[in-house]
Each structure stands twice: as structure tokens, then as C-alpha cells.
Design an enzyme around this catalytic site. Structure first.
Site, PDB file in Angstrom:
ATOM      1  N   HIS A  31       0.805  -1.232   0.000  1.00  0.00           N
ATOM      2  CA  HIS A  31       0.000   0.000   0.000  1.00  0.00           C
ATOM      3  C   HIS A  31       0.839   1.283   0.000  1.00  0.00           C
ATOM      4  O   HIS A  31       0.517   2.254   0.688  1.00  0.00           O
ATOM      5  CB  HIS A  31      -0.957   0.018   1.195  1.00  0.00           C
ATOM      6  CG  HIS A  31      -2.003  -1.051   1.158  1.00  0.00           C
ATOM      7  ND1 HIS A  31      -2.625  -1.446  -0.014  1.00  0.00           N
ATOM      8  CD2 HIS A  31      -2.549  -1.806   2.159  1.00  0.00           C
ATOM      9  CE1 HIS A  31      -3.507  -2.399   0.271  1.00  0.00           C
ATOM     10  NE2 HIS A  31      -3.485  -2.634   1.576  1.00  0.00           N
ATOM     11  N   HIS A  69      -9.497   1.809   1.000  1.00  0.00           N
ATOM     12  CA  HIS A  69      -9.338   0.621   1.839  1.00  0.00           C
ATOM     13  C   HIS A  69     -10.327   0.616   3.001  1.00  0.00           C
ATOM     14  O   HIS A  69     -10.001   0.205   4.112  1.00  0.00           O
ATOM     15  CB  HIS A  69      -7.902   0.568   2.371  1.00  0.00           C
ATOM     16  CG  HIS A  69      -7.445  -0.796   2.797  1.00  0.00           C
ATOM     17  ND1 HIS A  69      -7.775  -1.342   4.009  1.00  0.00           N
ATOM     18  CD2 HIS A  69      -6.675  -1.720   2.152  1.00  0.00           C
ATOM     19  CE1 HIS A  69      -7.223  -2.542   4.117  1.00  0.00           C
ATOM     20  NE2 HIS A  69      -6.545  -2.791   3.009  1.00  0.00           N
ATOM     21  N   GLU A 101     -11.494  -3.800  -2.502  1.00  0.00           N
ATOM     22  CA  GLU A 101     -10.589  -2.789  -3.028  1.00  0.00           C
ATOM     23  C   GLU A 101     -10.479  -2.930  -4.546  1.00  0.00           C
ATOM     24  O   GLU A 101      -9.910  -3.904  -5.040  1.00  0.00           O
ATOM     25  CB  GLU A 101      -9.215  -2.932  -2.390  1.00  0.00           C
ATOM     26  CG  GLU A 101      -9.226  -2.998  -0.868  1.00  0.00           C
ATOM     27  CD  GLU A 101      -8.003  -3.698  -0.321  1.00  0.00           C
ATOM     28  OE1 GLU A 101      -6.874  -3.349  -0.729  1.00  0.00           O
ATOM     29  OE2 GLU A 101      -8.169  -4.622   0.505  1.00  0.00           O
TER      30      GLU A 101
END
Length: 358
Positions: A118, A193, A323
């Protein structure tokens, strides 16, 4: 907010005190709330341009927060679970925390074992975004956040400028429009997220999920794609027909944390991705996106060490993530659709959450 922008009438702003800490992190979080006549309230946060909470009504008219939200404001500053944030520059994992581009090897911070997750410790989720535009009409309310990621930040090449617009309309749809440009070629794959819990309490195993995908990516033991696609037919990961999340989860070791491929060509057109329903409350959210597929994560690593806004601990399976983004680890797989944003071209991504009750 951080800018001189004056919010139009109907859009609320507020601050959330995160207590006294060293450095500049003790600045209050800046919150913006969009609302429609359906009774839906979407609260956004400048830290990570996050989805802080979403309140919707069930079939009986009762309103609940259908996202996981930290009870302790200071947990937003750490946010190791990435609640609600904009994940990037590249969402999901990059194997070995490195990739090659233009003949050069770029080493990234390894923040998930040996891998990069991420965007790393300096990802977009850690940045205070600036509100640069807002609008309130009879049909919708919207707000646009912007942030800049400097060349070399997090190990990535190029200065990247990102804008994210949230728009809540009177048809009870929340649209996320991402745009980005860079002054050098660089990988970009953005997503949100947030953790869904349409019940507003308890866990998500009784939620029913449908994912419009025939394949998912095969992963190694570190959750890095091997490059192969697996058919979902007659397996615990077959969600082509709506089923409860808890029905087969015990047959999928560790819980669900995989990327379902909806469109192998990754053509940037809007397409149905998934549908999530909580039968007891009647709440549902349908997801439409321009992206190739969806990472369905069933909250496997939630461990009860932090409480949600209602005071209950966020235990395993307290919430789930859906996601939408490009193929994970794409820079390291020549057979995957590319996530490289070319210099001076524009990255665009659209994801729509359509709320309703059944």
C-alpha cells in the site's frame, strides 16, 4: 480545512482532536460531511483522503455507521489496518519490495515482511490532503482532495499530483473519481481501503457477497501473485452466485485475501464488480468500477486490540474490504496489464458505491 476554500451551504466541516503528540501530527483531523435526502451521511477525513464513516438507513429506517471507524482518534494517526484510507502510490503488494522501470531497479520500503504494501510507510494514506474544490446542488454534494508525492518519496520515481473527488448524489450513489499526473514514468494503482460492515455491529460472516469474476490470481505463501490465473469453479472462492461469506471461509486457509479478476484486459470502462448484502438489515452496496478487479479481504488480521466507534473490539472478520484497483504486483509481471503511468499522461480511476435496501 487546510485551504482558504469556503464550503458551500449544506456541506458540514468539523475537527477531530487527536491529542498531544510530538511533531505536527497533533493537528486536529479535518472532517467533511456530505449528506443526501435518502438519509445517507458520508464523512471524509483529510488524513489519507479517507472515508471516515458512512451512515445509511436499514429497511426499518434505523441509521448505522456501515464502516469500521476507530473509537480512539489517535489510532487514525497510526492506522496499521488502513481503515478508510486512499492506498497508493500502488495499492496491494509489490513482491520483494522492488520493481524495474526504464532499465533501472527501484527499491521500495519493505513493510509487509519482504514485500511492499500500500505504498509503504510514506504512502498516500499518511499524507494530509488539501480540499481544493467543493459543490452542493439539488442533485449532489461533492468535495475534491489533492496531494503531492515528491520525486523519490517512498522509493517511487516522479513527482505525482493526485486528486480524488467524492460525490454523493440523490440516487444514493457515492462516486470516487481519481486523477493523477507525474513528471516521470511511475507505477500508479489507487484504491480506497474502507472496511464494510452493513450490519453496523457484530461481524461480516452472515453478509452475502457476489463477485462477477471467473478467475482470481494464484498467490504464493507471502500473498504475492505467481502470475497465474485460477478458475473459481467449484472452489471456496466462487462468488459468482451470491452466498454468505462464512459458508466456505473455513476451507480457505487464513480467510479471504485475494484479487478476483473481473476483466483480464483491464479496459478502463465502468463495469459491475461486486454486490454485498446484509439480509437482516436489508442494506446492500453494489460496486461498479473502471478497474480490472477487486481485492476481497475478509478482515483476517483484525485482532480486537482496537475498538470501533460503538465501543466493541474490532475482532477478526469484524469488517471486510472490497478494493478496486489494477493487478497487484503488476510491475513485476509482464503478462499483467500495466499500471505504469507515462510521464505527463493522466491516470483516471472511477469507483461507484450504490446504496439501497432490500
Amino acid at each position: 480545512m487546510q485551504s482558504e476554500l469556503v464550503m458551500p451551504s449544506g456541506i458540514e466541516t468539523s475537527e477531530l482532536d487527536v491529542g498531544q503528540q510530538q511533531g505536527s501530527s497533533n493537528r486536529p483531523l479535518q472532517l467533511v460531511t456530505l449528506e443526501n435526502s435518502c438519509g445517507t451521511r458520508v464523512t471524509l477525513c483529510d488524513l489519507g483522503a479517507s472515508l471516515y464513516s458512512i451512515h445509511t438507513r436499514d429497511r426499518y429506517g434505523h441509521s448505522d455507521n456501515i464502516l469500521l471507524t476507530y473509537a480512539d482518534p489517535q489510532h487514525w494517526l497510526e492506522n496499521n489496518w488502513y481503515l478508510g484510507v486512499t492506498a497508493g502510490r500502488v495499492a496491494n503488494r509489490i513482491g520483494g519490495a522492488q520493481f524495474q522501470l526504464g532499465g533501472a531497479t527501484y527499491q521500495l520500503p519493505a513493510n509487509d515482511g519482504e514485500n511492499h504494501l500500500h505504498g509503504g510507510p510514506q504512502g498516500l494514506h499518511t499524507k494530509r490532503w488539501q480540499v481544493v474544490q467543493s459543490e452542493s446542488t439539488a442533485r449532489f454534494q461533492s468535495v475534491t482532495f489533492r496531494c503531492v508525492s515528491d520525486d523519490g518519496e517512498g522509493g517511487y520515481p516522479g513527482k505525482l499530483v493526485v486528486e480524488l473527488t467524492y460525490c454523493l448524489d440523490e440516487k444514493d450513489a457515492l462516486t470516487l473519481e481519481y486523477r493523477a499526473v507525474s513528471d516521470a514514468d511511475t507505477p500508479v494503482a489507487l484504491t480506497n481501503h474502507c472496511y464494510w460492515n452493513l450490519a453496523g455491529r457484530d461481524g461480516i460472516l452472515e453478509h452475502e457477497l457476489e463477485i462477477y469474476a471467473d478467475h482470481l490470481l494464484r498467490l504464493n505463501e507471502q500473498l504475492i501473485p505467481t502470475g497465474e490465473l485460477l478458475k473459481v469453479d467449484d472452489t471456496p472462492v466462487d462468488f459468482r452466485k451470491r452466498k454468505t461469506i462464512g459458508r466456505d471461509i473455513e476451507w480457505w486457509p487464513g480467510g479471504y485475501d485475494n484479487f478476483w479478476v473481473v476483466d483480464e484486459t483491464a479496459e478502463k470502462v465502468l463495469k459491475p464488480i461486486a454486490s454485498l448484502v446484509h439480509p437482516a438489515s436489508g442494506r446492500s452496496v453494489k460496486i461498479v468500477s473502471s478497474e480490472a478487479g477487486v481485492q476481497f479481504y475478509s478482515g483476517n488480521f483484525l485482532d480486537g486490540s482496537r475498538n470501533r466507534d460503538g465501543g466493541s473490539p474490532m475482532n477478526q472478520y469484524a469488517g471486510l474490504c472490497l478494493e478496486t484497483h489494477g493487478f497487484p504486483d503488476a510491475p513485476n509481471h509482464s503478462n499483467f496489464p500495466s499500471v505504469i503511468l507515462q510521464k505527463s499522461e493522466e491516470y483516471r480511476q472511477t469507483t461507484i458505491y450504490q446504496f439501497s435496501t432490500e
